[in-house]
Design an enzyme around this catalytic site. Structure first.
Site, PDB file in Angstrom:
ATOM      1  N   ARG A  41     -17.267  13.540 -42.860  1.00  0.00           N
ATOM      2  CA  ARG A  41     -16.088  14.011 -43.736  1.00  0.00           C
ATOM      3  C   ARG A  41     -14.772  13.406 -43.226  1.00  0.00           C
ATOM      4  NH1 ARG A  41     -15.727  19.873 -41.021  1.00  0.00           N
ATOM      5  NH2 ARG A  41     -16.599  18.616 -39.527  1.00  0.00           N
ATOM      6  N   ASN A  52     -18.233  20.892 -44.545  1.00  0.00           N
ATOM      7  CA  ASN A  52     -19.707  21.167 -44.506  1.00  0.00           C
ATOM      8  C   ASN A  52     -20.285  22.267 -45.349  1.00  0.00           C
ATOM      9  OD1 ASN A  52     -20.073  18.705 -43.115  1.00  0.00           O
ATOM     10  ND2 ASN A  52     -19.712  19.746 -41.101  1.00  0.00           N
TER      11      ASN A  52
END
Length: 91
Positions: free
Chosen positions: A18, A36
């Site tokens: 990320r 996520n």
């Protein structure tokens, strides 16, 4: 301006994916979000020009920031245009 959703599978959680996605997006001038998923995948919604999004997709498929990241699959879906102010991680 276009908006696309990317769903990325592989070893992409717990390895800095990320954060890497945010860095790539900011470098290319892409806006949007990354988060996520409970499935173990990562979802990205990104807006930019067709060229920016093509470069973004390529960079997501082959991230250089971490040797632990392993992208196995990347699915792309076109979405209605959304204008984000920046690129951020959804926790």
């Amino acid at each position: 301006m276009q908006t696309q959703r990317f769903v990325i599978s592989g070893r992409v959680q717990g390895v800095g994916f990320r954060w890497t996605t945010v860095q790539i997006a900011r470098r290319l001038g892409v806006t949007g979000t990354v988060q996520n998923l409970r499935s173990g995948q990562v979802a990205v919604v990104a807006s930019g020009s067709a060229e920016q999004l093509a470069q973004f997709q390529t960079a997501l498929q082959h991230p250089q920031a971490s040797p632990w990241i392993d992208v196995v699959d990347l699915a792309v879906t076109d979405l209605p245009v959304h204008r984000f102010t920046d690129f951020s991680i959804i926790i």
